[in-house]
Design a protein around this motif. Structure first.
Motif, PDB file in Angstrom:
ATOM      1  N   CYS A  43       0.740  -1.264   0.029  1.00 13.14           N
ATOM      2  CA  CYS A  43       0.120   0.014   0.076  1.00 13.14           C
ATOM      3  C   CYS A  43       1.014   1.232   0.064  1.00 13.14           C
ATOM      4  CB  CYS A  43      -0.989   0.070   1.273  1.00 13.14           C
ATOM      5  SG  CYS A  43      -2.115  -1.402   1.245  1.00 13.14           S
ATOM      6  N   LEU A  44       2.028   1.096   0.717  1.00 16.30           N
ATOM      7  CA  LEU A  44       3.103   2.394   0.790  1.00 16.30           C
ATOM      8  C   LEU A  44       3.616   2.809  -0.489  1.00 16.30           C
ATOM      9  CD1 LEU A  44       4.824   1.635   4.226  1.00 16.30           C
ATOM     10  CD2 LEU A  44       3.166   3.545   3.373  1.00 16.30           C
ATOM     11  N   THR A  45       3.229   1.940  -1.396  1.00 18.78           N
ATOM     12  CA  THR A  45       4.042   2.313  -2.960  1.00 18.78           C
ATOM     13  C   THR A  45       3.074   3.336  -3.594  1.00 18.78           C
ATOM     14  OG1 THR A  45       2.639   0.507  -3.964  1.00 18.78           O
ATOM     15  CG2 THR A  45       4.734   0.039  -3.312  1.00 18.78           C
ATOM     16  N   THR A  46       1.760   3.764  -3.173  1.00 17.97           N
ATOM     17  CA  THR A  46       1.239   4.715  -3.500  1.00 17.97           C
ATOM     18  C   THR A  46       1.243   5.910  -2.557  1.00 17.97           C
ATOM     19  OG1 THR A  46      -0.837   4.170  -2.373  1.00 17.97           O
ATOM     20  CG2 THR A  46      -0.547   3.314  -4.732  1.00 17.97           C
ATOM     21  N   TRP A  47       2.224   5.704  -1.581  1.00 14.71           N
ATOM     22  CA  TRP A  47       2.554   6.682  -0.368  1.00 14.71           C
ATOM     23  C   TRP A  47       1.483   7.111   0.135  1.00 14.71           C
ATOM     24  CZ3 TRP A  47       6.620   5.951   1.985  1.00 14.71           C
ATOM     25  CH2 TRP A  47       7.181   6.871   2.738  1.00 14.71           C
ATOM     26  N   PHE A  48       0.954   8.335   0.489  1.00 16.26           N
ATOM     27  CA  PHE A  48      -0.143   8.885   1.031  1.00 16.26           C
ATOM     28  C   PHE A  48      -0.944   9.906   0.177  1.00 16.26           C
ATOM     29  CE2 PHE A  48       3.192   8.461   4.517  1.00 16.26           C
ATOM     30  CZ  PHE A  48       2.487   7.145   4.868  1.00 16.26           C
ATOM     31  N   ASN A  49      -1.092   9.502  -1.336  1.00 12.55           N
ATOM     32  CA  ASN A  49      -1.836  10.199  -2.166  1.00 12.55           C
ATOM     33  C   ASN A  49      -3.253   9.602  -2.156  1.00 12.55           C
ATOM     34  OD1 ASN A  49       0.590  11.791  -3.656  1.00 12.55           O
ATOM     35  ND2 ASN A  49       1.414   9.812  -3.430  1.00 12.55           N
ATOM     36  N   THR A  50      -3.566   8.647  -2.018  1.00 10.79           N
ATOM     37  CA  THR A  50      -4.937   8.144  -1.802  1.00 10.79           C
ATOM     38  C   THR A  50      -5.442   6.930  -0.672  1.00 10.79           C
ATOM     39  OG1 THR A  50      -6.777   6.828  -3.074  1.00 10.79           O
ATOM     40  CG2 THR A  50      -4.411   6.328  -3.624  1.00 10.79           C
ATOM     41  N   PRO A  51      -6.475   7.260   0.074  1.00 14.98           N
ATOM     42  CA  PRO A  51      -6.747   6.247   0.996  1.00 14.98           C
ATOM     43  C   PRO A  51      -7.220   4.778   0.336  1.00 14.98           C
ATOM     44  CG  PRO A  51      -8.274   7.743   0.969  1.00 14.98           C
ATOM     45  CD  PRO A  51      -7.415   8.315  -0.087  1.00 14.98           C
ATOM     46  N   LEU A  52      -7.741   4.864  -0.974  1.00 12.80           N
ATOM     47  CA  LEU A  52      -8.227   3.739  -1.606  1.00 12.80           C
ATOM     48  C   LEU A  52      -7.468   2.562  -1.609  1.00 12.80           C
ATOM     49  CD1 LEU A  52     -10.406   5.731  -4.265  1.00 12.80           C
ATOM     50  CD2 LEU A  52     -11.151   4.531  -2.256  1.00 12.80           C
ATOM     51  N   THR A  53      -6.071   2.692  -1.743  1.00 10.57           N
ATOM     52  CA  THR A  53      -5.352   1.736  -1.963  1.00 10.57           C
ATOM     53  C   THR A  53      -5.008   1.061  -0.728  1.00 10.57           C
ATOM     54  OG1 THR A  53      -3.417   3.147  -1.921  1.00 10.57           O
ATOM     55  CG2 THR A  53      -4.140   2.599  -4.219  1.00 10.57           C
ATOM     56  N   TYR A  54      -5.247   1.687   0.490  1.00 16.69           N
ATOM     57  CA  TYR A  54      -4.864   1.046   1.762  1.00 16.69           C
ATOM     58  C   TYR A  54      -6.135   0.160   2.103  1.00 16.69           C
ATOM     59  CZ  TYR A  54      -0.706   3.876   2.203  1.00 16.69           C
ATOM     60  OH  TYR A  54       0.578   4.339   2.271  1.00 16.69           O
ATOM     61  N   TYR A  55      -6.819  -0.174   1.219  1.00 24.85           N
ATOM     62  CA  TYR A  55      -8.080  -0.977   1.578  1.00 24.85           C
ATOM     63  C   TYR A  55      -7.616  -2.230   1.638  1.00 24.85           C
ATOM     64  CZ  TYR A  55     -10.432  -5.043  -0.598  1.00 24.85           C
ATOM     65  OH  TYR A  55     -10.784  -6.586  -0.769  1.00 24.85           O
ATOM     66  N   TYR A  56      -6.587  -2.812   0.978  1.00 19.88           N
ATOM     67  CA  TYR A  56      -6.139  -4.270   0.970  1.00 19.88           C
ATOM     68  C   TYR A  56      -5.436  -4.330   2.524  1.00 19.88           C
ATOM     69  CZ  TYR A  56      -3.347  -8.139   0.627  1.00 19.88           C
ATOM     70  OH  TYR A  56      -2.607  -9.628   0.825  1.00 19.88           O
ATOM     71  N   SER A  57      -4.887  -3.545   2.936  1.00 18.71           N
ATOM     72  CA  SER A  57      -3.814  -3.717   4.165  1.00 18.71           C
ATOM     73  C   SER A  57      -5.307  -3.668   5.488  1.00 18.71           C
ATOM     74  CB  SER A  57      -3.159  -2.814   4.708  1.00 18.71           C
ATOM     75  OG  SER A  57      -2.281  -2.869   5.539  1.00 18.71           O
TER      76      SER A  57
END
Length: 420
Positions: free
Chosen positions: A364-378
């Motif tokens: 998820c950190l590969t998108t850094w903190f630019n969007t919360p959506l990609t942190y769905y997986y974690s």
């Protein structure tokens, strides 16, 4: 053993019983579409359900998906490998499993390399996958629905000879269909284990191809390699191929040993894995960011930490079960088995889960903190792992009784040492 003793009726319901499983069956497919549409809002998709349900209209989507699933199934049977024995079932039977992940992965890579040469790097298959990603998402969960239904119906054929899942034999059609009625459904004269195949082949390898299609798309559009997109593809590819190549370790895990194969697993394997685990790559394909060496080093360090904990702990338990680490401390049980409480497994009851979660966070950190959506997986993975831990604890307490209570006394933390 009498049939009723071998396959007792399920009395304890999970996921909120019939109501809960009905809601999950209806909402989870919709959720995958919504989150993917939010990740890549420019993706075009036909929302007419008749289009997907009518194969004469959507044959251009159904045909490649069926070819993908069927081809991998055939290769799963014919490709060289070695046979290993699974755990002993309740009826005393021990199933044989063909382990050939290495040969299957090598063939896939060889085909990709050959297609790269033949198409001068254009790879129209990857372009098709990228352009029709959302529509193939729909096809995947429809196929998961059909597969779960077929497996459920066939569980009633020669029923007295089948071992059913303890959690999926309630007698309620919807609940048993969702949880999975038969424990180890097999086809083609018992040579093809449907559950193990779906766990490690069509969904996992499609996830790899989706990520690859994102890298390929960005390169064709920009003629450049984006560091964040290449990083997530490399890290997840390592994880995917490590899982496929070490498929033997799955034979002792809950999905294979305890759970039946129903919509829960078919949808999870065929839709959730490829079409939600690839969210980071999909977002980065339309929103490329440059991480730089410092951020990449931090992310890789977290990934390596998680992988080390995950891999070494699982390897240690596997070797212990094979009788290779008899010097380690354990608790003998009345069942004649041993509960390992040394090494990695003296730190917490599921230290491998913690390593797995660290890996998910690094992605998820590969998108850094630019969007919360990609942190769905974690976030989803944390819920999944805690739920598995609770289920495993209930199963082990029932299975081992006082021996499990002694184990909990010696290893009090469930996943996170000194916290939980």
């Amino acid at each position: 053993m009498a049939y009723t003793e071998l396959n007792p009726k399920t009395k304890k319901f999970e996921f909120g019983g019939v109501v809960g499983t009905t809601i999950l069956s209806l909402t989870l497919p919709i959720f995958t579409l919504i989150i993917n549409q939010l990740i890549t809002p420019n993706d075009k998709i036909t929302y007419d359900p008749v289009y997907y349900l009518n194969p004469f209209q959507s044959y251009s989507l159904w045909l490649p998906y069926l070819v993908w699933f069927t081809s991998l199934a055939i290769l799963d049977i014919i490709m060289p490998g070695h046979w290993v024995k699974g755990t002993t079932l309740r009826n005393g039977q021990v199933l044989n499993y063909k382990i050939n992940g290495i040969s299957n992965c090598l063939l896939l890579i060889l085909v990709l390399a050959l297609r790269w040469q033949l198409t001068d790097g254009q790879l129209p298959e990857l372009q098709f996958l990228y352009d029709h990603y959302m529509e193939l998402n729909v096809i995947s969960f429809l196929f998961a629905f059909y597969l779960a239904t077929w497996v459920y119906l066939r569980s009633f054929i020669n029923e007295s000879k089948r071992v059913l899942a303890l959690g999926g034999n309630s007698g309620n059609v919807v609940y048993d269909w969702f949880i999975g009625r038969e424990l180890n459904p097999r086809s083609i004269c018992g040579l093809w284990d449907i559950k193990l195949y779906c766990e490690l082949r069509p969904g996992m390898l499609l996830w790899f191809l989706i990520n690859l299609s994102c890298v390929h798309h960005v390169y064709l559009e920009t003629d450049q390699w984006n560091d964040s997109l290449c990083l997530i593809t490399a890290m997840q590819s390592w994880y995917i191929f490590d899982g496929v190549l070490n498929e033997e370790g799955l034979l002792s895990m809950m999905d294979i040993v305890t759970d039946g194969f129903g919509f829960m697993l078919s949808f999870g394997d065929l839709t959730m894995v490829p079409f939600t685990y690839a969210l980071q790559a999909r977002w980065l394909s339309e929103n490329p960011i440059t991480l730089g060496y410092t951020k990449i080093s931090m992310i890789l360090a977290l990934m390596c930490l998680g992988f080390t904990v995950f891999h070494l702990s699982n390897q240690q338990k596997s070797h212990f079960k094979q009788g290779k680490l008899n010097h380690m401390k354990f608790i003998p049980t009345e069942r004649g088995t041993r509960l390992l409480c040394d090494g990695w497994w003296s730190v917490s009851q599921h230290i491998n889960y913690l390593g797995d979660w660290f890996i998910s966070l690094s992605w998820c950190l590969t998108t850094w903190f630019n969007t919360p959506l990609t942190y769905y997986y974690s976030a989803y993975f944390a819920i999944l792992l805690i739920h598995r831990q609770i289920r495993d604890e209930e199963k082990c307490h029932k299975k081992y009784g006082k021996d499990w209570e002694e184990y909990q006394r010696r290893v009090p933390y469930k996943i996170i040492p000194y916290v939980y």
